[in-house]
Design a protein around this motif. Structure first.
Motif, PDB file in Angstrom:
ATOM      1  N   THR A   1       0.829  -1.212   0.000  1.00 16.42           N
ATOM      2  CA  THR A   1       0.000   0.000   0.000  1.00 16.42           C
ATOM      3  C   THR A   1       0.864   1.264   0.000  1.00 16.42           C
ATOM      4  O   THR A   1       0.427   2.310  -0.471  1.00 16.42           O
ATOM      5  N   GLN A   2       2.090   1.166   0.500  1.00 17.33           N
ATOM      6  CA  GLN A   2       2.987   2.324   0.503  1.00 17.33           C
ATOM      7  C   GLN A   2       3.283   2.798  -0.914  1.00 17.33           C
ATOM      8  O   GLN A   2       3.245   4.001  -1.209  1.00 17.33           O
ATOM      9  N   GLU A   3       3.579   1.843  -1.812  1.00 15.25           N
ATOM     10  CA  GLU A   3       3.904   2.211  -3.191  1.00 15.25           C
ATOM     11  C   GLU A   3       2.670   2.761  -3.916  1.00 15.25           C
ATOM     12  O   GLU A   3       2.767   3.710  -4.698  1.00 15.25           O
ATOM     13  N   PHE A   4       1.499   2.168  -3.622  1.00 14.33           N
ATOM     14  CA  PHE A   4       0.260   2.678  -4.229  1.00 14.33           C
ATOM     15  C   PHE A   4       0.004   4.114  -3.789  1.00 14.33           C
ATOM     16  O   PHE A   4      -0.390   4.964  -4.583  1.00 14.33           O
ATOM     17  N   ASP A   5       0.223   4.375  -2.494  1.00 15.45           N
ATOM     18  CA  ASP A   5       0.010   5.727  -1.983  1.00 15.45           C
ATOM     19  C   ASP A   5       0.991   6.718  -2.586  1.00 15.45           C
ATOM     20  O   ASP A   5       0.657   7.875  -2.850  1.00 15.45           O
ATOM     21  N   LYS A   6       2.217   6.253  -2.819  1.00 19.19           N
ATOM     22  CA  LYS A   6       3.255   7.141  -3.362  1.00 19.19           C
ATOM     23  C   LYS A   6       2.980   7.527  -4.813  1.00 19.19           C
ATOM     24  O   LYS A   6       3.085   8.694  -5.195  1.00 19.19           O
TER      25      LYS A   6
ATOM     26  N   GLY B   1       0.016   6.720  -6.659  1.00 15.87           N
ATOM     27  CA  GLY B   1      -1.376   7.069  -6.925  1.00 15.87           C
ATOM     28  C   GLY B   1      -1.997   6.131  -7.949  1.00 15.87           C
ATOM     29  O   GLY B   1      -1.373   5.820  -8.975  1.00 15.87           O
ATOM     30  N   THR B   2      -3.211   5.697  -7.668  1.00 17.14           N
ATOM     31  CA  THR B   2      -3.891   4.751  -8.559  1.00 17.14           C
ATOM     32  C   THR B   2      -4.130   5.347  -9.939  1.00 17.14           C
ATOM     33  O   THR B   2      -3.919   4.691 -10.960  1.00 17.14           O
TER      34      THR B   2
ATOM     35  N   GLU C   1     -12.292   9.588  -9.372  1.00 18.54           N
ATOM     36  CA  GLU C   1     -12.981   9.977  -8.137  1.00 18.54           C
ATOM     37  C   GLU C   1     -14.466  10.222  -8.391  1.00 18.54           C
ATOM     38  O   GLU C   1     -15.327   9.838  -7.590  1.00 18.54           O
TER      39      GLU C   1
ATOM     40  N   TYR D   1       3.232   4.707   9.709  1.00 23.80           N
ATOM     41  CA  TYR D   1       2.974   4.979   8.296  1.00 23.80           C
ATOM     42  C   TYR D   1       3.946   6.045   7.810  1.00 23.80           C
ATOM     43  O   TYR D   1       4.321   6.946   8.571  1.00 23.80           O
TER      44      TYR D   1
ATOM     45  N   THR E   1      -4.759  -1.923  11.013  1.00 22.18           N
ATOM     46  CA  THR E   1      -3.310  -2.004  10.775  1.00 22.18           C
ATOM     47  C   THR E   1      -2.778  -3.371  11.192  1.00 22.18           C
ATOM     48  O   THR E   1      -1.911  -3.941  10.527  1.00 22.18           O
TER      49      THR E   1
ATOM     50  N   GLN F   1      -3.492  -5.830   8.442  1.00 24.95           N
ATOM     51  CA  GLN F   1      -2.648  -5.619   7.266  1.00 24.95           C
ATOM     52  C   GLN F   1      -1.201  -6.038   7.515  1.00 24.95           C
ATOM     53  O   GLN F   1      -0.512  -6.466   6.588  1.00 24.95           O
TER      54      GLN F   1
END
Length: 581
Positions: free
Chosen positions: A101-106, A108-109, A197, A347, A380, A383
């Motif tokens: 999830t860290q890389e996705f957050d960095k 962005g989808t 969105e 996080y 958390t 996960q």
């Protein structure tokens, strides 16, 4: 972009064939003006009809050969570029699947979607252009200059003046336009984000009557992209008229000076006609190179974005050395299936840990419930067990082995997760349940649905387990989606079940029936239930109370009523004295 070219290695033989075909096409194109020159000089002027027919037939044969090799070159170039795009898309998708999830957050989808579609398409188009034009343009330019010099050296001085002017003009236009091409990629990311969105949050948007606001956001992003695209096109629009102007001036100059040389018997009419065609070929080869100058930097910007995904190291590593990890020798069911030992996690960018110094165990056949306020770190914990991200400190052991020493496939294959946000895929009810176990029999699917309390509503459907569900399960209710999600986990029959606030959409009656069915049928696995309702967790063998990322209480319902103030407050807010007793 050169970094991506390594994916062309399997097509090396085809690329060599394309280069040979393009070379033949270029030779044919360069030979045609000379043939035409010979027909004019030796046939038309002298009135030799036989020569005209003979050379005309030969000219036609050269044209046919040139056309055939051009078609073949285009066909193979298209196949190679399409295969290249397919390989890169597969590599990017596989890499993204390994991200936490860290890389996705960095990234962005929305940006990941753009990189996998538009950016790869940009690079694919440039690969096609390189295969076709990168070889042809220099060949035509150099070959045209050689043939022009062969026809008349003095007249070639016109090209010596015109070609540098044309090259400088093209480079100037491209240099001005390039920053705008890079901006377009970022603005495409933005419009993709707003669109995503708007589509995923349509219910909330309508519920709060914010349709006009979202339309405004999209219009603003759309206009921003359009303004940049218009600006680029305005700049690039100068290129073709400017090139045509320079080319026409060049032709006038060639005809002017060439006519004087013909008058002086230093040049023949056919040679002048051929010279003009060679000049055109040189000009158009420069035009082809200018198109590459436009597309390559734009594709380079896309390639950088693609390589950023491919080069990004996943924070959760699946090391090859750990592939054989399994339960430690002599592991007994009486031991903890899952054990937390002083585990902490923060996080990225957060000021304080999400969870801190967590220590607890969960054994086979036991239900461990985790309860606490919003933001207390309950999800958390789930996960961390699934290794969606790894703890900063401490150790989590699954069947006696650190979860980091399990391969991700083996670890997750032994765990069934029912996430907080239910996901239903387009397909039948049975296919959605079998998502937990691909080879599950009809009996196993039915049993899982029965335990999950999903069987009654499935049987009421016209086609039962063969009923088609829409993407996201929009044609069923939230409670029905949640029960199907639970059935999907149950059909797997793992060593550990994780229920992350998975009963929130169920009424109290269904909730109680489901917990009773779980107690009866699921006795050979450990179970962790994250919940907000006290009624869901009060019968668990162990209840863990969390507050602001730390464990503030641990025990049974009655023990915690005596010892934990936080738990007592939660119970009092939900149950009467009689119910809590």
């Amino acid at each position: 972009m050169l970094q991506l070219m390594r994916y062309l290695k399997p097509y090396g033989f085809t690329i060599v064939a394309i280069i040979i075909l393009i070379l033949l096409q270029s030779l044919a194109d360069l030979y045609l003006p000379t043939l035409m020159s010979d027909i004019v000089n030796n046939g038309i002027i002298s009135g030799d009809t036989g020569y005209i027919w003979k050379m005309g037939g030969f000219m036609l044969a050269v044209s046919v050969v040139g056309t055939i090799v051009s078609i073949l070159a285009s066909l193979y170039a298209s196949k190679v570029s399409s295969a290249f795009g397919k390989v890169v898309r597969h590599k990017v998708f596989s890499k993204v699947e390994s991200f936490s999830t860290q890389e996705f957050d960095k990234l962005g989808t929305a940006s990941l979607i753009t990189r996998t579609t538009n950016d790869i398409n940009q690079v694919q188009q440039v690969v096609l252009m390189i295969l076709r034009m990168m070889v042809m343009a220099p060949l035509m330019c150099i070959g045209g200059i050689i043939m022009a010099l062969y026809k008349d050296v003095k007249l070639s001085m016109v090209l010596l003046v015109v070609v540098p002017i044309l090259a400088i003009a093209i480079l100037a236009i491209v240099r001005i336009a390039m920053p705008y091409f890079k901006m377009m990629q970022k603005k495409l990311d933005r419009i993709n984000l707003v669109l995503r969105e708007g589509l995923t949050g349509i219910r909330v948007i309508r519920a709060f009557n914010r349709t006009s606001y979202e339309e405004g956001r999209f219009t603003e992003s759309n206009k921003d992209l359009m303004d940049t695209a218009v600006k680029v096109n305005q700049i690039m629009a100068f290129m073709m008229p400017l090139m045509m102007l320079i080319m026409n001036i060049c032709v006038i100059a060639i005809v002017w000076f060439g006519s004087h040389r013909i008058d002086a018997n230093d040049m023949m009419i056919g040679d002048l006609m051929a010279f003009i065609q060679y000049a055109m070929q040189i000009m158009f080869s420069l035009l082809m190179m200018s198109m590459m100058l436009v597309m390559i930097p734009r594709a380079q910007a896309s390639a950088v974005r693609i390589n950023e995904v491919l080069d990004m190291e996943a924070s959760v590593k699946d090391e090859p050395a750990f592939k054989q990890a399994a339960a430690k020798p002599g592991f007994e069911a009486t031991e903890a299936v899952i054990a937390f030992d002083q585990v902490s996690y923060t996080y990225p960018g957060a000021e304080k840990p999400a969870v801190e110094n967590l220590s607890f165990t969960c054994k086979q056949g036991e239900v461990t419930a985790i309860i606490g306020g919003t933001g207390s770190g309950k999800s958390t914990v789930i996960q961390l067990i699934e290794r969606f991200f790894d703890s900063n400190q401490g150790e989590i052991r699954f069947k006696g082995v650190n979860v980091k020493d399990w391969s991700l496939d083996e670890l997750r294959g032994n765990i069934a997760l029912v996430p907080q946000k239910t996901t239903i895929f387009s397909g039948t009810v049975a296919e959605n349940i079998r998502y937990g176990k691909e080879d599950a029999s009809d009996e196993e699917v039915r049993e899982a649905a029965a335990i999950a309390q999903a069987l009654p509503f499935i049987e009421r459907m016209e086609q039962g387990f063969d009923t088609m569900l829409a993407q996201g399960g929009t044609n069923i209710s939230g409670g029905q989606k949640q029960r199907l999600s639970i059935a999907r986990a149950l059909v797997r029959k793992p060593s550990l079940y994780l229920f992350d606030d998975s009963f929130s959409a169920l009424d109290y009656k269904t909730d109680a029936a489901l917990r009773a069915a779980l107690k009866t049928h699921v006795h050979d696995a450990a179970m962790i239930i994250v919940a907000q309702r006290v009624s869901t967790v009060m019968h668990a063998e162990q209840i863990i109370v969390m507050d602001e990322g730390v464990i503030v209480g641990k025990g049974t319902h009655h023990e915690l009523l005596q010892s934990c103030e936080v738990y007592r407050e939660i119970v009092q807010s939900q149950l009467s004295e009689e119910e809590s007793a």
